[in-house]
Design an enzyme around this catalytic site. Structure first.
Site, PDB file in Angstrom:
ATOM      1  N   TYR A  56      34.619  22.093  43.837  1.00  0.00           N
ATOM      2  CA  TYR A  56      35.666  22.010  42.815  1.00  0.00           C
ATOM      3  C   TYR A  56      35.073  21.420  41.536  1.00  0.00           C
ATOM      4  O   TYR A  56      34.403  20.394  41.598  1.00  0.00           O
ATOM      5  CB  TYR A  56      36.799  21.104  43.296  1.00  0.00           C
ATOM      6  CG  TYR A  56      38.032  21.877  43.706  1.00  0.00           C
ATOM      7  CD1 TYR A  56      38.618  22.765  42.807  1.00  0.00           C
ATOM      8  CD2 TYR A  56      38.602  21.723  44.960  1.00  0.00           C
ATOM      9  CE1 TYR A  56      39.742  23.489  43.176  1.00  0.00           C
ATOM     10  CE2 TYR A  56      39.728  22.447  45.325  1.00  0.00           C
ATOM     11  CZ  TYR A  56      40.286  23.329  44.426  1.00  0.00           C
ATOM     12  OH  TYR A  56      41.397  24.038  44.775  1.00  0.00           O
ATOM     13  N   GLU A  58      36.922  21.253  38.169  1.00  0.00           N
ATOM     14  CA  GLU A  58      37.852  21.322  37.033  1.00  0.00           C
ATOM     15  C   GLU A  58      37.277  20.599  35.830  1.00  0.00           C
ATOM     16  O   GLU A  58      36.754  19.486  35.961  1.00  0.00           O
ATOM     17  CB  GLU A  58      39.198  20.681  37.381  1.00  0.00           C
ATOM     18  CG  GLU A  58      40.043  21.520  38.297  1.00  0.00           C
ATOM     19  CD  GLU A  58      39.983  21.035  39.718  1.00  0.00           C
ATOM     20  OE1 GLU A  58      38.907  20.520  40.123  1.00  0.00           O
ATOM     21  OE2 GLU A  58      40.996  21.159  40.423  1.00  0.00           O
ATOM     22  N   ASP A 203      38.615  43.178  22.676  1.00  0.00           N
ATOM     23  CA  ASP A 203      38.387  43.152  24.122  1.00  0.00           C
ATOM     24  C   ASP A 203      37.230  44.102  24.382  1.00  0.00           C
ATOM     25  O   ASP A 203      37.387  45.323  24.362  1.00  0.00           O
ATOM     26  CB  ASP A 203      39.671  43.620  24.825  1.00  0.00           C
ATOM     27  CG  ASP A 203      39.522  43.701  26.333  1.00  0.00           C
ATOM     28  OD1 ASP A 203      38.367  43.679  26.827  1.00  0.00           O
ATOM     29  OD2 ASP A 203      40.548  43.799  27.020  1.00  0.00           O
ATOM     30  N   THR A 230      35.229  41.353  30.514  1.00  0.00           N
ATOM     31  CA  THR A 230      34.885  41.155  31.916  1.00  0.00           C
ATOM     32  C   THR A 230      33.364  41.086  31.968  1.00  0.00           C
ATOM     33  O   THR A 230      32.687  41.432  31.000  1.00  0.00           O
ATOM     34  CB  THR A 230      35.345  42.332  32.794  1.00  0.00           C
ATOM     35  OG1 THR A 230      34.855  43.542  32.216  1.00  0.00           O
ATOM     36  CG2 THR A 230      36.853  42.411  32.908  1.00  0.00           C
ATOM     37  N   LYS A 233      31.360  45.133  34.308  1.00  0.00           N
ATOM     38  CA  LYS A 233      31.325  46.575  34.011  1.00  0.00           C
ATOM     39  C   LYS A 233      29.922  46.933  33.520  1.00  0.00           C
ATOM     40  O   LYS A 233      28.968  46.805  34.284  1.00  0.00           O
ATOM     41  CB  LYS A 233      32.423  46.920  33.007  1.00  0.00           C
ATOM     42  CG  LYS A 233      33.833  46.616  33.545  1.00  0.00           C
ATOM     43  CD  LYS A 233      34.915  47.094  32.609  1.00  0.00           C
ATOM     44  CE  LYS A 233      36.303  46.937  33.204  1.00  0.00           C
ATOM     45  NZ  LYS A 233      36.961  45.670  32.911  1.00  0.00           N
ATOM     46  N   ARG A 239      32.174  40.119  39.368  1.00  0.00           N
ATOM     47  CA  ARG A 239      33.553  40.346  38.925  1.00  0.00           C
ATOM     48  C   ARG A 239      34.089  39.062  38.289  1.00  0.00           C
ATOM     49  O   ARG A 239      34.182  38.038  38.953  1.00  0.00           O
ATOM     50  CB  ARG A 239      34.362  40.714  40.174  1.00  0.00           C
ATOM     51  CG  ARG A 239      35.763  41.179  39.969  1.00  0.00           C
ATOM     52  CD  ARG A 239      36.196  42.007  41.155  1.00  0.00           C
ATOM     53  NE  ARG A 239      35.386  43.213  41.195  1.00  0.00           N
ATOM     54  CZ  ARG A 239      35.596  44.287  40.447  1.00  0.00           C
ATOM     55  NH1 ARG A 239      36.619  44.330  39.619  1.00  0.00           N
ATOM     56  NH2 ARG A 239      34.804  45.328  40.517  1.00  0.00           N
TER      57      ARG A 239
HETATM   58  N1  DSN Z   1      40.537  48.367  35.714  1.00  0.00           N
HETATM   59  C1  DSN Z   1      39.695  48.377  34.551  1.00  0.00           C
HETATM   60  C2  DSN Z   1      39.230  49.741  34.209  1.00  0.00           C
HETATM   61  O1  DSN Z   1      39.019  50.507  35.121  1.00  0.00           O
HETATM   62  O2  DSN Z   1      39.060  50.057  33.055  1.00  0.00           O
HETATM   63  C3  DSN Z   1      40.319  47.753  33.375  1.00  0.00           C
HETATM   64  O3  DSN Z   1      41.045  46.673  33.752  1.00  0.00           O
END
Ligand code: DSN
Length: 424
Positions: A56, A58, A203, A230, A233, A239
Site C-alpha cells: 500500500y 497512498e 487524450d 493509457t 496501447k 494496462r
Molecule cells: N477501449 C479502448 C479502445 O479500444 O479504443 C478505448 O477505451
C-alpha cells in the site's frame, strides 16, 4: 528451452490455469488487429506480476501515508521522470488505474459541476469518456460535441468548433479519439481554447507510443496544457493510465490531489513498476523504429483497402488505425465481419462510423490497426497481405474452402512471427 510458465497456478488452480492456457494459445495463433491492444515484453510482465502488488502506498514519493516505501518511492520516481522525458512534460501523475480514470480525474481536477467541455463526438471517433450520454460524468459536467466536416477526408469542422466554443464557453477544449485515423490540427485546437479561456487537453491514449517514438507530433509542442493517456496501447506498457501536465504547476497540483485522495486509494505499485520498465523501453532508439513502422504498416493496409475500393472513413490513415465501412462496401455488418474474421484468426472490433445508419451493437464499420502485429515483426509486405486476406475472407464469406485457406495462411504467419519476449 521453453520457460516454465504459470507453474504455481497450474498446481493450485486448474480452472484459472485452463483459461490462461487458452489465452496463450489464442494470442499465439491469431493476429491481433484491435488498434488499442499490444504485446508487452516479458520484462514488463515480470514487473506487473511482481512483489510490488503487496504494498500500500497512498500518497506520492516522499509523502506517503504508510511506512516501508523505500522501494515504491524509487519505482514511482523512475516512472515519473521517464514519462516527463518521453513526452516533454514538467509534471506526470502515473497513478491513474486506466484511461477512463485518468480522464475522470482530469475533469474533476479542472472543472466545477456544470462546467462545459467541448469534445469529439463518439460516432466521429471520440471516446465514451469524452461526453457520451451513457456515462455518469455527463450528469455532472456539460459536454458539447464537435464532429468531422467530411467523413471522406476526416477533417474536423474547426470553423463550427470555434463558433460553438464562442457560444458555450467551454472550460476544457478536449482533443483526442479512439477511432479517428487522421492527425489533428493541434494549433487550431489550442487557438480555440485560448480564445475562449479554456484549458487545452488532449487524450493521447491511442497514439501515445507514436508521440513517444517521434512518429507523430507532440501536442505539447503546440501549447496543449494537459495530456491524458493509457499506457498499454501503442506505448506498449502495462494496462494503466497517466496524466501529464506541460508546465502549469497549479494544474499539476490539482491533478495530483484529485487522483489521490480525491478519487483513488492505494496506487497499484506493481503496475507503476511495469510502467517504469515500459517507459525505459520506449526511450530506446529501437522504439522510434517501432513507432515509425506502425504507421508504415497502417499505410500498407490502407493501400490495399483503397485498391479494392473499400470505403475508409477519413479516406485513409495518418496513424495506427483504419476504419472501414464494410456495410456500405461489402454488404455485411460490422458485427458479422468481426465474427467472420475472428473465425479465421484475425481479431478486430466492429465500430460505428460517422453518422452510422446502423445501431451501435451492430454498426456498419470495423476498426483495425497495426500496433500489435508490428510488435510481432510484421513489415509493409506482411501487412498488405493481411489486408488482402481480410478482404478475401469478407468477400468469399460463403466459401468454406476460401475461409479455410485464409485461416491456414494466418496460422502460418503467426508461426513465422511469434510474439517476442523482448524488443531489440
Ligand atoms: N477501449 C479502448 C479502445 O479500444 O479504443 C478505448 O477505451
Amino acid at each position: 528451452m521453453k520457460k516454465p510458465r504459470y507453474e504455481h497456478i497450474r498446481k493450485q488452480d486448474k480452472q484459472v490455469y485452463a483459461a490462461l492456457m487458452g489465452e496463450e494459445k489464442r494470442e499465439a495463433e491469431g493476429l491481433e488487429l484491435i488498434p488499442s491492444e499490444n504485446y508487452v515484453s516479458q520484462a514488463v510482465r515480470e514487473a506487473n506480476a511482481s512483489i510490488f502488488t503487496n504494498k500500500y502506498s497512498e500518497g506520492y514519493p516522499g509523502r506517503r501515508y504508510y511506512g516501508g516505501q523505500q522501494y515504491t518511492d524509487v519505482v514511482e520516481t523512475i516512472a515519473i521522470e521517464r514519462a516527463k522525458k518521453l513526452f516533454g512534460a514538467k509534471y506526470a501523475n502515473v497513478q491513474p488505474l486506466g484511461g477512463a480514470n485518468a480522464n475522470i480525474a482530469m475533469y474533476f481536477a479542472l472543472l466545477k459541476p456544470g462546467d462545459t467541455v467541448l469534445g469529439m463526438d463518439l460516432s466521429h471517433g471520440g471516446h465514451l469518456t469524452h461526453g457520451h450520454p451513457v456515462t455518469y460524468i455527463t450528469k455532472i459536467f456539460n459536454f458539447v460535441r464537435y464532429k468531422m466536416k467530411d467523413p471522406e477526408t476526416g477533417e474536423i469542422d474547426y470553423d463550427d468548433m470555434r463558433r460553438v466554443a464562442r457560444k458555450v464557453k467551454p472550460k476544457i477544449v478536449l482533443a483526442g479519439f479512439s477511432a479517428y485515423p487522421r492527425e489533428l490540427d493541434y494549433a487550431k485546437f489550442v487557438s480555440i481554447a485560448r480564445e475562449v479561456g479554456a484549458i487545452a487537453v488532449m487524450d493521447i491514449a491511442h497514439i501515445a507510443g507514436l508521440i513517444a517514438g517521434g512518429a507523430a507530433k507532440n501536442p505539447f509542442d503546440y501549447g496543449f496544457d494537459v495530456m491524458t493517456t493509457t499506457t498499454h496501447k501503442t506505448l506498449r506498457g502495462p494496462r494503466g493510465g497517466m496524466i501529464l501536465t506541460r508546465e502549469n504547476e497549479t494544474i499539476a497540483k490539482q491533478i495530483d490531489k484529485m487522483v489521490f485522495p480525491g478519487l483513488q486509494g492505494g496506487p497499484h505499485m506493481n503496475t507503476i513498476a511495469a510502467k517504469a520498465v515500459a517507459f525505459g523501453e520506449a526511450m530506446k532508439p529501437s522504439f522510434k523504429t517501432y513507432a515509425k513502422q506502425i504507421r508504415k504498416n497502417a499505410k500498407a493496409m490502407e493501400k490495399v483497402f483503397k485498391r479494392e475500393k473499400i470505403r475508409l472513413i477519413g479516406g485513409g490513415t495518418d496513424n495506427h488505425l483504419l476504419l472501414a465501412d464494410v456495410y456500405g462496401s461489402l454488404g455485411l455488418t460490422g458485427k458479422e465481419a468481426e465474427r467472420l474474421l475472428d473465425d479465421v484468426g484475425i481479431t478486430l472490433n466492429k465500430n460505428a462510423i460517422a453518422d452510422d445508419v446502423r445501431g451501435p451493437l451492430d454498426p456498419s464499420g470495423i476498426r483495425f490497426g497495426t500496433p500489435a502485429i508490428t510488435t510481432r515483426g510484421f513489415k509493409e509486405k506482411e501487412c498488405a497481405r493481411v489486408a488482402e486476406l481480410m478482404i478475401e475472407a469478407l468477400r468469399n464469406r460463403s466459401s468454406r474452402r476460401a475461409l479455410a485457406a485464409v485461416r491456414s495462411e494466418i496460422r502460418a504467419m503467426c508461426r513465422t512471427f511469434p510474439i517476442p519476449d523482448s524488443f531489440r
